[in-house]
Design an enzyme around this catalytic site. Structure first.
Site, PDB file in Angstrom:
ATOM      1  N   SER A  49      19.881  38.756  18.376  1.00 20.50           N
ATOM      2  CA  SER A  49      19.511  38.648  16.962  1.00 20.50           C
ATOM      3  C   SER A  49      20.786  38.331  16.176  1.00 20.50           C
ATOM      4  O   SER A  49      21.899  38.510  16.703  1.00 20.50           O
ATOM      5  CB  SER A  49      18.905  39.961  16.462  1.00 20.50           C
ATOM      6  N   ASP A  84      17.537  34.975  18.597  1.00 19.84           N
ATOM      7  CA  ASP A  84      16.230  35.590  18.294  1.00 19.84           C
ATOM      8  C   ASP A  84      16.034  35.631  16.777  1.00 19.84           C
ATOM      9  O   ASP A  84      16.915  36.108  16.049  1.00 19.84           O
ATOM     10  CB  ASP A  84      16.248  37.012  18.884  1.00 19.84           C
ATOM     11  N   HIS A  85      14.903  35.142  16.303  1.00 17.39           N
ATOM     12  CA  HIS A  85      14.577  35.148  14.869  1.00 17.39           C
ATOM     13  C   HIS A  85      15.706  34.594  14.003  1.00 17.39           C
ATOM     14  O   HIS A  85      16.140  35.236  13.031  1.00 17.39           O
ATOM     15  CB  HIS A  85      14.219  36.566  14.387  1.00 17.39           C
ATOM     16  N   ASP A 105      13.132  30.961  12.940  1.00 19.14           N
ATOM     17  CA  ASP A 105      11.963  31.674  12.412  1.00 19.14           C
ATOM     18  C   ASP A 105      11.741  31.271  10.958  1.00 19.14           C
ATOM     19  O   ASP A 105      12.310  31.849  10.040  1.00 19.14           O
ATOM     20  CB  ASP A 105      12.187  33.186  12.537  1.00 19.14           C
ATOM     21  N   HIS A 177       7.112  44.468  16.006  1.00 23.22           N
ATOM     22  CA  HIS A 177       8.393  44.900  16.593  1.00 23.22           C
ATOM     23  C   HIS A 177       8.486  46.420  16.556  1.00 23.22           C
ATOM     24  O   HIS A 177       8.020  47.048  15.607  1.00 23.22           O
ATOM     25  CB  HIS A 177       9.572  44.330  15.790  1.00 23.22           C
ATOM     26  N   GLY A 208       7.501  41.546  20.253  1.00 23.85           N
ATOM     27  CA  GLY A 208       7.062  42.943  20.162  1.00 23.85           C
ATOM     28  C   GLY A 208       6.533  43.469  21.486  1.00 23.85           C
ATOM     29  O   GLY A 208       5.545  44.216  21.520  1.00 23.85           O
ATOM     30  N   ASN A 229       9.014  39.028  24.727  1.00 21.49           N
ATOM     31  CA  ASN A 229      10.262  39.624  24.223  1.00 21.49           C
ATOM     32  C   ASN A 229      10.210  41.146  24.270  1.00 21.49           C
ATOM     33  O   ASN A 229       9.255  41.754  23.770  1.00 21.49           O
ATOM     34  CB  ASN A 229      10.488  39.219  22.770  1.00 21.49           C
TER      35      ASN A 229
HETATM   36  P1  13P Z   1      10.307  44.989  20.616  1.00 18.95           P
HETATM   37  O1  13P Z   1      11.554  45.571  20.054  1.00 18.95           O
HETATM   38  O2  13P Z   1       9.088  45.567  19.996  1.00 18.95           O
HETATM   39  O3  13P Z   1      10.259  45.052  22.096  1.00 18.95           O
HETATM   40  O4  13P Z   1      10.286  43.452  20.202  1.00 18.95           O
HETATM   41  C1  13P Z   1      11.276  42.585  20.689  1.00 18.95           C
HETATM   42  C2  13P Z   1      11.160  41.240  20.088  1.00 18.95           C
HETATM   43  O5  13P Z   1      10.089  40.756  19.789  1.00 18.95           O
HETATM   44  C3  13P Z   1      12.398  40.464  19.888  1.00 18.95           C
HETATM   45  O6  13P Z   1      12.179  39.345  19.100  1.00 18.95           O
END
Ligand code: 13P
Length: 287
Positions: A49, A84-85, A105, A177, A208, A229
Site C-alpha cells: 500500500s 495496492d490501491h 484505484d 477490508h 478483503g 488479497n
Molecule cells: P484484508 O486486510 O481484509 O485481508 O484485505 C486485504 C486487501 O484487500 C488488500 O488490498
C-alpha cells in the site's frame, strides 16, 4: 527477477484457481511470503500500500529489498511486486521505482474520470510490460487510510474499464477490508456473476480476503476470481504469536530479547498462514 501478473493471471483463469496477493510491511513479512511461495511452488503477488511503502522508506527501498531477496534466496517461482490501491501519482512513482505491477484505484472518482486515468496508465504499463489492476465499486472498510463504502460494482462500468485493456479488475461485491462484522451479509455472487457475464475472461480480483469463509472463496474462484488479497489475517497471526512469546516471558530468558528471536514466532505464523491460503486458493504447484 520480478514478473508482471499477466502470465500468472492467464494461467489462473485457465486453471480455475487464484493467486494470492499478500501485503508486506517489512523484511520479515517479505521473506516469509517469498520463501513460502518457493516451498509451495506457487506464484505470488507482494502487495504494497502507499502507507506501507512510506513506512518501508519509499518504493525504491522496497524494490531494492525485494530484488535482493529474490536473488540471494534463489527464488525461482513467479513473484510480482504490486502497488495496492494506488493513487494516479503513486502508480507513476511505483512504475518509475521498478514495481512489476500496479493497481490504480479510481473507484472514488466519477466513472468518466476513472476511465480517463486508468486509460493513461494502460498505455504506460503496456509499453513497459507491467500489469495493471483497476477498480470499480469500492471495497468497504479501511486499509492504510484508504476508506471505501463497500458499494457493489455496476457490471456495465466494469465492462467499460475492462475494455480499456487492464490486466485484472477489482469489482466491489460486498467485500470489506479488515475483519468482517458479525452481521456481514456475505459476498454478492449475483453481482460477481453479472460482472463475469460482461467481462468474460478478464481476471477478477477479490479484495478483503481476511475472514471470507472457504466455501465463498471456492465459489468466487468458480465465478472468475483469479487474484485474492490478504492483509489483515497475516497481521493478526503475527500479533498473536508475538504476544504469546512475550507473555510466556521468552523475551526475558537468555538472549530472548534478540530481535531475530523476538520476531521469529510471528514470522513462522505468517509462513503458516500464507501456506494455508495458497492451498485454499489452489495455487500450490502452479509455479
Ligand atoms: P484484508 O486486510 O481484509 O485481508 O484485505 C486485504 C486487501 O484487500 C488488500 O488490498
Amino acid at each position: 527477477m520480478l514478473v508482471s501478473t499477466k502470465d500468472m493471471m492467464a494461467k489462473a483463469v485457465a486453471g480455475h484457481y487464484a493467486v494470492g496477493q499478500f501485503n508486506i510491511n517489512n523484511l520479515e513479512w517479505t521473506k516469509a511470503i517469498v520463501l513460502t511461495a518457493q516451498e509451495c511452488q506457487s506464484p505470488v503477488i507482494l502487495g504494497v500500500s502507499e502507507g506501507a511503502g512510506k513506512y518501508m522508506c519509499g518504493f525504491k527501498t522496497v524494490v531494492g529489498m525485494v530484488n535482493g531477496m529474490l536473488d540471494e534466496l534463489n527464488i525461482t517461482v513467479p513473484v510480482a511486486l504490486h502497488l495496492d490501491h494506488g493513487t494516479f501519482e503513486g502508480a507513476k512513482k511505483c512504475i518509475n521505482a521498478g514495481f512489476s505491477s500496479v493497481m490504480f484505484d479510481g473507484s472514488h472518482y466519477p466513472i468518466e474520470e476513472n476511465i480517463e486515468k486508468t486509460k493513461a496508465l494502460v498505455n504506460t504499463c503496456d509499453v513497459l510490460g507491467l500489469s495493471l489492476e483497476a477498480e470499480v465499486g469500492s471495497i468497504g472498510g479501511e486499509e492504510d487510510g484508504v476508506v471505501g463504502m463497500g458499494e457493489c460494482a455496476d457490471p456495465d462500468e466494469c465492462k467499460m474499464i475492462a475494455d480499456l485493456g487492464v490486466t485484472m479488475l477489482a469489482a466491489g461485491i460486498g467485500n470489506i477490508h479488515g475483519v468482517y462484522p458479525e452481521n456481514w451479509p456475505g459476498l454478492s455472487f449475483e453481482t460477481l456473476a453479472a460482472v463475469k457475464e460482461k467481462v468474460g475472461d478478464m481476471p477478477l480480483v477479490l479484495h478483503g480476503g481476511t475472514g471470507i469463509p472457504d466455501d465463498m472463496i471456492a465459489k468466487a474462484i468458480s465465478l472468475g476470481v483469479a487474484k485474492i488479497n490478504v492483509n489483515t489475517e497475516c497481521q493478526l497471526v503475527f500479533q498473536a504469536a508475538t504476544r504469546q512469546y512475550v507473555e510466556e516471558g521468552k523475551d526475558l530468558k537468555g538472549k530472548g530479547f534478540d530481535p531475530r528471536k523476538l520476531l521469529a514466532p510471528g514470522y513462522e505464523a505468517i509462513k503458516d498462514k500464507v501456506k494455508e491460503k495458497m492451498e485454499l486458493f489452489g495455487s500450490v504447484g502452479k509455479a
